[in-house]
Design a protein around this motif. Structure first.
Motif, PDB file in Angstrom:
ATOM      1  N   TYR A  96     -60.910  37.959  25.083  1.00 45.04           N
ATOM      2  CA  TYR A  96     -60.208  38.895  24.108  1.00 45.04           C
ATOM      3  C   TYR A  96     -59.911  40.139  24.489  1.00 45.04           C
ATOM      4  O   TYR A  96     -58.651  40.394  23.814  1.00 45.04           O
ATOM      5  N   LEU A  97     -60.229  40.661  25.528  1.00 47.84           N
ATOM      6  CA  LEU A  97     -59.146  41.765  26.261  1.00 47.84           C
ATOM      7  C   LEU A  97     -57.732  41.879  26.493  1.00 47.84           C
ATOM      8  O   LEU A  97     -56.736  42.357  25.906  1.00 47.84           O
ATOM      9  N   MET A  98     -57.277  40.384  27.716  1.00 50.56           N
ATOM     10  CA  MET A  98     -56.157  40.292  27.971  1.00 50.56           C
ATOM     11  C   MET A  98     -55.471  39.515  26.491  1.00 50.56           C
ATOM     12  O   MET A  98     -54.705  40.301  26.998  1.00 50.56           O
ATOM     13  N   LEU A 103     -50.614  40.313  23.571  1.00 51.27           N
ATOM     14  CA  LEU A 103     -49.951  40.268  22.438  1.00 51.27           C
ATOM     15  C   LEU A 103     -49.266  41.388  22.270  1.00 51.27           C
ATOM     16  O   LEU A 103     -47.539  41.561  21.412  1.00 51.27           O
ATOM     17  N   TYR A 104     -49.348  43.441  22.655  1.00 56.59           N
ATOM     18  CA  TYR A 104     -49.122  43.886  22.177  1.00 56.59           C
ATOM     19  C   TYR A 104     -47.747  44.419  22.989  1.00 56.59           C
ATOM     20  O   TYR A 104     -46.585  44.842  22.498  1.00 56.59           O
ATOM     21  N   THR A 105     -48.455  44.094  24.370  1.00 52.79           N
ATOM     22  CA  THR A 105     -47.409  44.414  25.077  1.00 52.79           C
ATOM     23  C   THR A 105     -45.617  42.833  24.985  1.00 52.79           C
ATOM     24  O   THR A 105     -45.107  43.746  24.795  1.00 52.79           O
ATOM     25  N   SER A 120     -47.284  34.262  19.238  1.00 48.85           N
ATOM     26  CA  SER A 120     -48.154  34.912  18.170  1.00 48.85           C
ATOM     27  C   SER A 120     -48.857  33.866  17.374  1.00 48.85           C
ATOM     28  O   SER A 120     -50.232  33.573  17.365  1.00 48.85           O
ATOM     29  N   GLY A 121     -48.619  32.455  16.838  1.00 48.90           N
ATOM     30  CA  GLY A 121     -48.651  31.439  16.407  1.00 48.90           C
ATOM     31  C   GLY A 121     -49.854  30.734  17.084  1.00 48.90           C
ATOM     32  O   GLY A 121     -50.704  30.268  15.876  1.00 48.90           O
ATOM     33  N   MET A 122     -49.351  30.331  18.725  1.00 46.55           N
ATOM     34  CA  MET A 122     -49.916  29.056  19.114  1.00 46.55           C
ATOM     35  C   MET A 122     -51.356  30.540  19.477  1.00 46.55           C
ATOM     36  O   MET A 122     -52.274  29.537  19.218  1.00 46.55           O
ATOM     37  N   LEU A 170     -57.444  39.779  15.971  1.00 45.89           N
ATOM     38  CA  LEU A 170     -57.378  39.746  17.512  1.00 45.89           C
ATOM     39  C   LEU A 170     -55.890  39.272  17.496  1.00 45.89           C
ATOM     40  O   LEU A 170     -55.818  39.977  18.712  1.00 45.89           O
ATOM     41  N   THR A 171     -55.050  39.007  16.326  1.00 40.62           N
ATOM     42  CA  THR A 171     -53.555  38.940  16.808  1.00 40.62           C
ATOM     43  C   THR A 171     -53.084  39.265  15.831  1.00 40.62           C
ATOM     44  O   THR A 171     -52.077  40.492  16.323  1.00 40.62           O
ATOM     45  N   ALA A 172     -53.280  39.333  14.778  1.00 41.24           N
ATOM     46  CA  ALA A 172     -52.280  40.679  13.727  1.00 41.24           C
ATOM     47  C   ALA A 172     -51.947  42.145  13.775  1.00 41.24           C
ATOM     48  O   ALA A 172     -50.885  42.724  14.515  1.00 41.24           O
TER      49      ALA A 172
END
Length: 451
Positions: A96-98, A103-105, A120-122, A170-172
């Protein structure tokens, strides 16, 4: 998100610290190393439970989790690979940290928006499915050690809500934060490039301004020299000629000597008056008071040129604004009084021209007569003035001096700037100036000025 070879070379030349491999700075390498270590530890711990559920040795789960978590080391070079690894290990409920950092990078990188949106959708879909299935199993009491009576409800809406909440959480946030940071970074780079471009443009403008100032200084020096030459040289030349004639006839013809002495005195007073007018304007600063705040290099010379021109125009004639064509007869008469055999002929209908045209025409004739006094004393001279429909033409032609040594009898110095000054004056008005020797051994000066 990588540092190119050119950027790293430039950073070394500027003395900035450069990190190893693809990192721009050492602190970036240390940060990524720390994130990769923490992620590897997290994935290793989560890999133990995954290996137990899959019936594999715990060591396999630890090694698998450590390898998966260490992918964060290359997040700046390959952010897409980090997100793909997170999507791959998401069903095992690890990394989850990865996922957050990846996603941020990716969102902050220069990757195309469609790739950012697709990955991001996946990731959102993968996290949602994993948590939805897990929450569904809990609500149905399918977990080991939990009886069906202990399960509250069996409501699948709770599983849907939990899956959406975790997936969005976790994604947005990392995607939105990455998009903001990437946009801000690009804006700062654009502003920095624009500032560099403006600095280069300002430097070019400064160089061009210096060139223009240097050119203006040269132009003003030429203009001042031309004004001084035109105002004083003619009368001083006549004074020298009259003085030579006075010396020659002082004993033989006292009456003529007295007349020549009076002419010399009048011309000297006129020359002194003109010099006094010009120097008075230059010393009083009439051209400087309005330009004190301007550039200190070029403005004083421009003011001096303007002051010289103003003084010259005031000193030319006490009743007019400057020399004009109507005064040509007086000019020719002065040369005749100095012993020159000179004739003036006027063709066409006499009319009034612009002040600068009449002054330039007058100056051309004046300088040509001065040159005759200097270089061909005693030579017969013919001055022609032609008034045409769209232009005015003038010509001063002299024959050879009557005696071989007559040219230098008066010992008049010559700087060689008279013809150049005439040519410059005529060219400024769009005219044509031609000068040169004649077949008969004399000299001819011709000029045509648009009317």
């Amino acid at each position: 998100m990588t540092a190119t070879g050119e950027d790293r070379t430039g950073a070394r030349m500027e003395g900035r610290p450069v990190g190893p491999w693809w990192w721009e700075r050492w602190r970036g390498a240390v940060l990524d190393g720390a994130l990769a270590f923490v992620s590897a530890v997290e994935c290793s711990i989560e890999g133990v439970e995954f290996a137990r559920d899959a019936g594999l040795p715990s060591s396999v789960g630890v090694v698998f989790g450590a390898l998966a978590g260490s992918v964060l080391l290359v997040r700046r070079m390959w952010p897409v690979a980090v997100v793909l690894v997170f999507i791959a290990v998401a069903p095992a409920q690890m990394g989850y940290l990865m996922g957050l950092v990846g996603l941020y990078t990716l969102a902050a990188s220069e990757a195309p928006r469609r790739i950012i949106g697709a990955l991001s959708g996946m990731a959102f879909t993968g996290v949602f499915i994993v948590w939805f299935v897990q929450a569904t199993q809990i609500t149905r009491g399918e977990d080991a050690g939990v009886s069906g009576d202990a399960v509250v409800g069996g409501d699948e809406w709770f599983a849907l809500f939990l899956g959406l909440t975790v997936a969005i959480g976790l994604t947005a946030p990392p995607v939105l934060l990455g998009l903001y940071v990437g946009a801000r970074r690009r804006l700062m780079e654009s502003l920095r490039e624009r500032a560099d471009s403006l600095e280069r443009e300002l430097q070019l403008l400064a160089e061009r301004a210096e060139e223009r100032a240097e050119w203006a200084r040269g132009e003003e020096r030429t203009r001042i020299a031309r004004e001084m030459h035109d105002v004083v040289a003619h009368r001083v030349s006549l004074m020298v000629v009259h003085a030579a004639a006075l010396q020659a006839v002082a004993r033989k013809d006292p009456e003529k000597a007295v007349k020549n002495a009076a002419l010399v005195g009048d011309m000297g007073r006129q020359a002194l008056t003109e010099l006094r007018e010009m120097l008075g304007v230059l010393r009083s600063g009439d051209g400087f008071s309005t330009v004190r705040s301007a550039e200190p290099v070029s403005v004083p010379l421009a003011a001096v040129g303007a002051a010289a021109a103003a003084a010259a125009s005031r000193a030319e004639d006490e009743v007019g604004e400057g020399p004009c064509l109507a005064e040509l007869e007086v000019l020719v008469g002065q040369s005749a009084a100095a012993g020159m055999v000179v004739e003036l002929s006027v063709e066409g209908e006499v009319r009034v021209y612009a002040a600068e045209v009449e002054q330039t025409a007058y100056r051309v004739v004046q300088e040509a007569l001065t040159n005759v006094h200097k270089h061909a004393a005693g030579a017969k001279t013919h001055v022609r003035l032609a008034h045409r429909s769209a232009e005015i033409a003038m010509q001063v032609e002299n024959g050879p001096p009557p005696e071989p040594g007559a040219a230098g009898a008066a010992r008049l110095p010559s700087g060689g700037n008279g013809l150049l000054g005439m040519k410059e004056r005529v060219a400024e008005l769009g005219g044509v100036f031609v000068s040169g020797p004649t077949d008969a051994g004399g000299f001819r000066v011709s000029a045509v000025i648009p009317a």
